[in-house]
Design a protein around this motif. Structure first.
Motif, PDB file in Angstrom:
ATOM      1  N   VAL A  28       0.792  -1.227   0.000  1.00 53.33           N
ATOM      2  CA  VAL A  28       0.000   0.000   0.000  1.00 53.33           C
ATOM      3  C   VAL A  28       0.828   1.282   0.000  1.00 53.33           C
ATOM      4  CG1 VAL A  28      -2.039  -0.990   1.093  1.00 53.33           C
ATOM      5  CG2 VAL A  28      -0.220  -0.061   2.512  1.00 53.33           C
ATOM      6  N   MET A  29       2.141   1.163   0.188  1.00 58.07           N
ATOM      7  CA  MET A  29       2.929   2.385   0.322  1.00 58.07           C
ATOM      8  C   MET A  29       2.823   3.286  -0.925  1.00 58.07           C
ATOM      9  SD  MET A  29       4.505   2.280   3.340  1.00 58.07           S
ATOM     10  CE  MET A  29       6.165   2.889   3.473  1.00 58.07           C
ATOM     11  N   TYR A  30       2.880   2.665  -2.118  1.00 58.58           N
ATOM     12  CA  TYR A  30       2.826   3.478  -3.332  1.00 58.58           C
ATOM     13  C   TYR A  30       1.431   4.064  -3.565  1.00 58.58           C
ATOM     14  CZ  TYR A  30       7.442   1.668  -4.448  1.00 58.58           C
ATOM     15  OH  TYR A  30       8.773   1.368  -4.398  1.00 58.58           O
ATOM     16  N   THR A  31       0.415   3.242  -3.329  1.00 57.55           N
ATOM     17  CA  THR A  31      -0.947   3.764  -3.508  1.00 57.55           C
ATOM     18  C   THR A  31      -1.227   4.865  -2.500  1.00 57.55           C
ATOM     19  OG1 THR A  31      -1.611   1.816  -2.292  1.00 57.55           O
ATOM     20  CG2 THR A  31      -2.193   1.876  -4.590  1.00 57.55           C
ATOM     21  N   ASP A  32      -0.761   4.649  -1.271  1.00 57.08           N
ATOM     22  CA  ASP A  32      -0.933   5.676  -0.247  1.00 57.08           C
ATOM     23  C   ASP A  32      -0.290   6.986  -0.695  1.00 57.08           C
ATOM     24  OD1 ASP A  32      -2.278   4.008   1.399  1.00 57.08           O
ATOM     25  OD2 ASP A  32      -0.717   3.824   2.928  1.00 57.08           O
ATOM     26  N   ALA A  33       0.897   6.881  -1.301  1.00 55.59           N
ATOM     27  CA  ALA A  33       1.613   8.086  -1.725  1.00 55.59           C
ATOM     28  C   ALA A  33       0.835   8.818  -2.815  1.00 55.59           C
ATOM     29  CB  ALA A  33       3.011   7.734  -2.214  1.00 55.59           C
ATOM     30  N   LEU A  34       0.278   8.056  -3.766  1.00 54.94           N
ATOM     31  CA  LEU A  34      -0.559   8.668  -4.808  1.00 54.94           C
ATOM     32  C   LEU A  34      -1.778   9.338  -4.173  1.00 54.94           C
ATOM     33  CD1 LEU A  34      -1.535   8.974  -7.860  1.00 54.94           C
ATOM     34  CD2 LEU A  34      -2.899   6.942  -7.380  1.00 54.94           C
ATOM     35  N   GLN A  35      -2.417   8.581  -3.269  1.00 59.95           N
ATOM     36  CA  GLN A  35      -3.632   9.116  -2.643  1.00 59.95           C
ATOM     37  C   GLN A  35      -3.311  10.342  -1.800  1.00 59.95           C
ATOM     38  OE1 GLN A  35      -4.755   5.329  -0.955  1.00 59.95           O
ATOM     39  NE2 GLN A  35      -6.313   4.993  -2.512  1.00 59.95           N
ATOM     40  N   GLY A  36      -2.168  10.292  -1.102  1.00 60.79           N
ATOM     41  CA  GLY A  36      -1.747  11.444  -0.305  1.00 60.79           C
ATOM     42  C   GLY A  36      -1.520  12.667  -1.174  1.00 60.79           C
ATOM     43  N   THR A  37      -0.929  12.453  -2.369  1.00 58.51           N
ATOM     44  CA  THR A  37      -0.663  13.574  -3.279  1.00 58.51           C
ATOM     45  C   THR A  37      -1.975  14.191  -3.765  1.00 58.51           C
ATOM     46  OG1 THR A  37       1.330  12.415  -3.975  1.00 58.51           O
ATOM     47  CG2 THR A  37       0.600  14.235  -5.372  1.00 58.51           C
ATOM     48  N   ILE A  38      -2.937  13.335  -4.113  1.00 56.53           N
ATOM     49  CA  ILE A  38      -4.251  13.852  -4.548  1.00 56.53           C
ATOM     50  C   ILE A  38      -4.902  14.639  -3.411  1.00 56.53           C
ATOM     51  CG2 ILE A  38      -6.594  13.161  -5.208  1.00 56.53           C
ATOM     52  CD1 ILE A  38      -5.313  10.795  -6.716  1.00 56.53           C
ATOM     53  N   MET A  39      -4.816  14.086  -2.194  1.00 53.80           N
ATOM     54  CA  MET A  39      -5.398  14.774  -1.034  1.00 53.80           C
ATOM     55  C   MET A  39      -4.746  16.146  -0.851  1.00 53.80           C
ATOM     56  SD  MET A  39      -5.403  11.439   1.446  1.00 53.80           S
ATOM     57  CE  MET A  39      -5.679  12.240   3.023  1.00 53.80           C
ATOM     58  N   PHE A  40      -3.429  16.192  -1.015  1.00 51.95           N
ATOM     59  CA  PHE A  40      -2.698  17.452  -0.824  1.00 51.95           C
ATOM     60  C   PHE A  40      -3.170  18.501  -1.833  1.00 51.95           C
ATOM     61  CE2 PHE A  40       0.718  20.460  -1.212  1.00 51.95           C
ATOM     62  CZ  PHE A  40       1.200  20.594   0.079  1.00 51.95           C
ATOM     63  N   VAL A  41      -3.248  18.089  -3.100  1.00 51.78           N
ATOM     64  CA  VAL A  41      -3.667  19.032  -4.152  1.00 51.78           C
ATOM     65  C   VAL A  41      -5.101  19.510  -3.887  1.00 51.78           C
ATOM     66  CG1 VAL A  41      -4.172  19.259  -6.624  1.00 51.78           C
ATOM     67  CG2 VAL A  41      -2.101  18.068  -5.883  1.00 51.78           C
ATOM     68  N   GLY A  42      -5.988  18.563  -3.583  1.00 59.21           N
ATOM     69  CA  GLY A  42      -7.397  18.902  -3.351  1.00 59.21           C
ATOM     70  C   GLY A  42      -7.564  19.874  -2.189  1.00 59.21           C
ATOM     71  N   MET A  43      -6.895  19.590  -1.085  1.00 60.59           N
ATOM     72  CA  MET A  43      -7.057  20.436   0.097  1.00 60.59           C
ATOM     73  C   MET A  43      -6.389  21.792  -0.084  1.00 60.59           C
ATOM     74  SD  MET A  43      -9.034  18.736   1.991  1.00 60.59           S
ATOM     75  CE  MET A  43      -9.025  19.523   3.585  1.00 60.59           C
ATOM     76  N   PHE A  44      -5.249  21.815  -0.773  1.00 54.61           N
ATOM     77  CA  PHE A  44      -4.553  23.083  -0.995  1.00 54.61           C
ATOM     78  C   PHE A  44      -5.431  24.014  -1.843  1.00 54.61           C
ATOM     79  CE2 PHE A  44      -1.455  25.839  -3.182  1.00 54.61           C
ATOM     80  CZ  PHE A  44      -0.848  26.398  -2.071  1.00 54.61           C
ATOM     81  N   LEU A  45      -6.017  23.456  -2.906  1.00 56.60           N
ATOM     82  CA  LEU A  45      -6.897  24.266  -3.754  1.00 56.60           C
ATOM     83  C   LEU A  45      -8.124  24.733  -2.970  1.00 56.60           C
ATOM     84  CD1 LEU A  45      -6.791  22.401  -7.198  1.00 56.60           C
ATOM     85  CD2 LEU A  45      -5.755  24.596  -6.604  1.00 56.60           C
ATOM     86  N   LEU A  46      -8.620  23.853  -2.105  1.00 56.70           N
ATOM     87  CA  LEU A  46      -9.792  24.217  -1.302  1.00 56.70           C
ATOM     88  C   LEU A  46      -9.469  25.436  -0.427  1.00 56.70           C
ATOM     89  CD1 LEU A  46     -12.667  23.567  -0.260  1.00 56.70           C
ATOM     90  CD2 LEU A  46     -11.625  22.051   1.417  1.00 56.70           C
ATOM     91  N   LEU A  47      -8.274  25.455   0.148  1.00 51.70           N
ATOM     92  CA  LEU A  47      -7.868  26.583   0.997  1.00 51.70           C
ATOM     93  C   LEU A  47      -7.828  27.878   0.193  1.00 51.70           C
ATOM     94  CD1 LEU A  47      -6.656  27.485   3.809  1.00 51.70           C
ATOM     95  CD2 LEU A  47      -4.432  27.235   2.733  1.00 51.70           C
ATOM     96  N   ILE A  48      -7.185  27.812  -0.977  1.00 49.02           N
ATOM     97  CA  ILE A  48      -7.046  29.018  -1.810  1.00 49.02           C
ATOM     98  C   ILE A  48      -8.435  29.533  -2.228  1.00 49.02           C
ATOM     99  CG2 ILE A  48      -6.083  29.952  -3.981  1.00 49.02           C
ATOM    100  CD1 ILE A  48      -3.919  29.109  -1.993  1.00 49.02           C
ATOM    101  N   PHE A  49      -9.252  28.624  -2.757  1.00 47.62           N
ATOM    102  CA  PHE A  49     -10.602  29.012  -3.202  1.00 47.62           C
ATOM    103  C   PHE A  49     -11.398  29.648  -2.071  1.00 47.62           C
ATOM    104  CE2 PHE A  49     -10.649  25.793  -6.857  1.00 47.62           C
ATOM    105  CZ  PHE A  49     -10.616  26.794  -7.808  1.00 47.62           C
ATOM    106  N   THR A  50     -11.307  29.023  -0.896  1.00 50.34           N
ATOM    107  CA  THR A  50     -12.130  29.499   0.224  1.00 50.34           C
ATOM    108  C   THR A  50     -11.712  30.897   0.649  1.00 50.34           C
ATOM    109  OG1 THR A  50     -12.395  27.229   0.979  1.00 50.34           O
ATOM    110  CG2 THR A  50     -12.939  28.951   2.550  1.00 50.34           C
ATOM    111  N   TYR A  51     -10.392  31.127   0.792  1.00 50.65           N
ATOM    112  CA  TYR A  51      -9.953  32.468   1.190  1.00 50.65           C
ATOM    113  C   TYR A  51     -10.315  33.502   0.125  1.00 50.65           C
ATOM    114  CZ  TYR A  51      -7.556  31.569   5.613  1.00 50.65           C
ATOM    115  OH  TYR A  51      -7.275  31.294   6.925  1.00 50.65           O
ATOM    116  N   VAL A  52     -10.248  33.107  -1.163  1.00 52.49           N
ATOM    117  CA  VAL A  52     -10.654  34.034  -2.231  1.00 52.49           C
ATOM    118  C   VAL A  52     -12.145  34.349  -2.098  1.00 52.49           C
ATOM    119  CG1 VAL A  52     -10.998  34.248  -4.736  1.00 52.49           C
ATOM    120  CG2 VAL A  52      -8.821  33.370  -3.844  1.00 52.49           C
ATOM    121  N   LYS A  53     -12.940  33.304  -1.830  1.00 53.74           N
ATOM    122  CA  LYS A  53     -14.398  33.490  -1.731  1.00 53.74           C
ATOM    123  C   LYS A  53     -14.790  34.437  -0.598  1.00 53.74           C
ATOM    124  CE  LYS A  53     -16.427  30.669  -4.739  1.00 53.74           C
ATOM    125  NZ  LYS A  53     -17.488  31.082  -5.653  1.00 53.74           N
TER     126      LYS A  53
END
Lengths: 602, 56
Positions: A183-208
């Protein structure tokens, strides 16, 4: 029923699932033999290890459940993020991980109960720990499943039951197809997607909400909109700490936010069985040191963003949420245009009438749009926007999904779905991995002595665990269930396992008897507290009402005690038990300690 | 500061960022420390871990 799901969405989700399964198999194939694995271990970049730990640690429970709690209680929940980073990453990786890794290898321990059992030379510790984990980790898994399901239900306008079924089938298929291996590699992929999703959510929210400082100021200004039932327990606004004190129900929220949410989860992370074993997978302490960099940033972007966005969703809804129509029944702050509306609707004759029992605290917008007769006199009809919990229909777990659907572009909804799928699958795979090894390796093999022959028991255990978690997810639909279920499991692990885990790594003098006693004391006090004292849980279980003739806690008449988390009582007593009994019982043999601690402190 | 008047919440907000910075600085400072040679027990552990995974 599924009309809102487009072909594009189905293709993206399927492509994602295929990629995840492929990476899982790739990781598994690459570790065909021990030497390969160790050479690969050199190549397992600290980034991969840190992402795997982070993706396992952070789930839909943290993002949707605790994010929703922040939407309800405010930014004081950020104290949990601080502990997530400082305790869950810094202390865990720098202080605990190196010793856990070395001792785990020396003792050839592959599960958390096995590490404890072998360190204390106690089969009872391994079996009992395995049983506790097997019985209670599905509660945490249910919290993760609910977090994903409420988002799917909200995003696609389908019923919660259908969403739970779809989500459970995807997760179960993933677990069965190979999601427990490599699971280490899948976890890393999933972690990267989570990072991108949450980072964008932060930016969008502060802009809103108009930027960082402006957004916080807008949120501060909404304090008068806090519902009266929350004000009564000490809620002073979404950018303020709850009222602190003891002996009055107006302090209840402080004990919930700091006791249950912050300490329960913040400290409990150190004794999470599925996380401790991650430390053993790296080659040396150097990889752990490097992983701290990624881990520290990752957790900030996960829970830090979820809790900030959860709280800020109130500022968004009060400014840009759907308009509500009603007549003013109470002015909260005339200068800021804050009031309570009795909601109204137009009747067939074109006039206005009350929607029975529906009121909402709102920020008023525009002028009067009509008049109606109320309490025998003409009253103006006004419009306004309310706070997050109102739009989430009173359920904190629905706040983040409602905010995403309302505030974010539709493509982001799809990205966020992948973010949550990643968060859920990475955590659930490790949870069910732990379920399997707990019942198979820790319980069955130890009791029967048939080592390495528990494959069927593992599988039956995992299937039972999945069914058990889905059943809980189906029935448990209270407002803050996700956060509470997670807190219960983390708190239980802290009280039952943390003293003996710390003793195992740092105190050679700690004895087997002391370890057993601290585990039993921690477990029994936690169970007693949940069944008889902590009102919300005791009420759900129902036994306390029968014993007391209808009360929700044995201490129902004493303010604050019914909201005190078990960890605040059980953990100190469990620690004290471990220390006192160690002084009065036979220490482990020198040979055993020499073996356990060989090279551990270096 | 940052539009948050309450000191308790402001402290939590800053500590979140501060503890992340601590992790980054520590990780960078200690990034080459702690390398260990592979020991027989490490190989044995890895071999057994493989069996545990296969058992699932």
């Amino acid at each position: 029923m599924l009309a809102d799901i487009s072909l594009e969405q189905i293709i993206v989700v399927l492509a994602y699932l295929l990629l995840v399964v492929y990476l899982g198999l790739l990781g598994y194939w690459r570790t065909k033999n021990a030497t390969d694995y160790l050479i690969a271990g050199r190549q397992i970049h600290p980034f991969v290890m840190a992402m795997s730990y982070g993706a396992t640690f952070i789930s839909t429970s943290a993002i949707v459940g605790f994010g929703g709690v922040a939407g309800l209680f405010g930014m004081s929940v950020l104290w949990l993020t601080f502990l997530n980073i400082f305790v869950g990453i810094f202390i865990a990786f720098v202080v605990f991980a190196p010793r856990a890794r070395r001792m785990g290898h020396i003792l050839d321990a592959h599960t958390f109960p096995e590490l404890l059992g072998r360190r204390y030379e106690s089969r009872f510790i391994q079996v009992a720990s395995g049983l506790i984990i097997f019985l209670f980790i599905p509660l945490y898994a249910a919290a993760v499943l609910i977090g994903g399901s409420v988002f799917v239900a909200s995003q696609f306008d389908i019923s919660y039951t259908t969403a739970l079924l779809v989500f459970s089938v995807i997760v179960a298929a993933y677990v069965v197809v190979g999601g427990l291996k490599g699971v280490m590699y899948t976890d890393a992929l999933q972690g990267t997607i989570m990072f991108v999703g949450m980072f964008l959510l932060l930016i969008f929210t502060y802009v809103k909400v108009g930027g960082l400082t402006t957004g916080h100021q807008k949120l501060t200004a909404l304090a008068p909109l806090v519902p009266p039932n929350l004000q009564a327990i000490g809620h002073r606004g979404w950018t303020a700490m709850p009222l602190f004190g003891w002996g009055d129900t107006k302090y209840n929220l402080w004990w919930t936010v700091i006791g249950t949410i912050t300490l329960g989860v913040g400290i409990g992370v150190l004794a999470q069985p599925q996380l401790v074993v991650r430390f053993m997978t790296v080659k040396s302490r150097r990889e752990l040191n490097r992983a701290v960099v990624v881990g520290g940033i990752f957790i900030l972007i996960m829970t830090g963003v979820a809790f900030t966005v959860g709280a800020l969703s109130n500022a968004y809804f009060a400014e840009q949420g759907p308009l509500m129509t009603g007549r003013i029944v109470k002015v909260l702050d005339a200068e800021k245009n804050l009031a309570v509306l009795q909601l109204v609707k137009q009747n067939n004759a074109g006039g206005w009438e009350d929607v029975a029992g529906k009121t909402a605290p709102v920020k008023l917008y525009g002028e009067s749009i009509g008049q109606m007769e109320a309490d025998g006199k003409p009253t103006e009809i006004r419009q306004g926007r309310s706070i997050a919990i109102v739009y989430a229909k009173g359920t904190a777990d629905e706040i983040i999904p409602t905010f995403i659907k309302s505030a974010m572009p539709s493509w982001f909804g799809l990205l966020f779905l992948l973010t949550l799928l990643s968060a859920a699958m990475s955590t659930l795979s490790s949870q069910f991995h732990t379920v399997g090894t707990s019942i198979g390796r820790d319980v069955y093999e130890q009791i029967t002595g048939q080592h390495g022959k528990s494959t069927n028991i593992n599988r039956i255990g995992i299937i039972l665990g999945i069914i058990y978690a889905v059943v809980i997810s189906y029935y448990a639909r209270e407002s803050t269930f996700i956060a509470r279920a997670t807190s219960i499991f983390f708190g239980l692990c802290a009280s039952a396992f943390l003293p003996m885990f710390i003793g195992a790594l740092y105190f050679p003098r700690m004895t087997r008897t002391a370890a057993i006693a601290s585990m039993i004391v921690g477990f029994v006090i936690t169970a007693f507290w949940l069944v008889f004292i902590k009102a919300q849980e005791a009420q759900t279980i129902g036994l306390v009402q029968k014993v007391t003739g209808g009360k929700t806690s044995l201490l129902a008449d004493v303010p604050n005690w019914p909201v005190v988390d078990p960890i605040l009582v059980a953990l100190p007593i469990s620690i004290l038990t471990a220390i006192v009994i160690s002084f009065f019982t036979q220490p482990p043999s020198k040979e055993h300690l020499d073996r356990c601690f060989r090279g551990v402190s270096s | 500061m940052l539009g948050i008047e309450d000191k308790g919440v402001l402290l939590a907000y800053l500590l979140c960022i501060g503890s992340s910075i601590l992790c980054v600085l520590y990780g960078l400072f200690a990034r080459n420390k702690g390398d260990e040679p592979v020991k027989p027990e490490d190989l044995k552990w890895v071999s057994e871990e493989k069996k545990v995974e296969e058992n699932l």
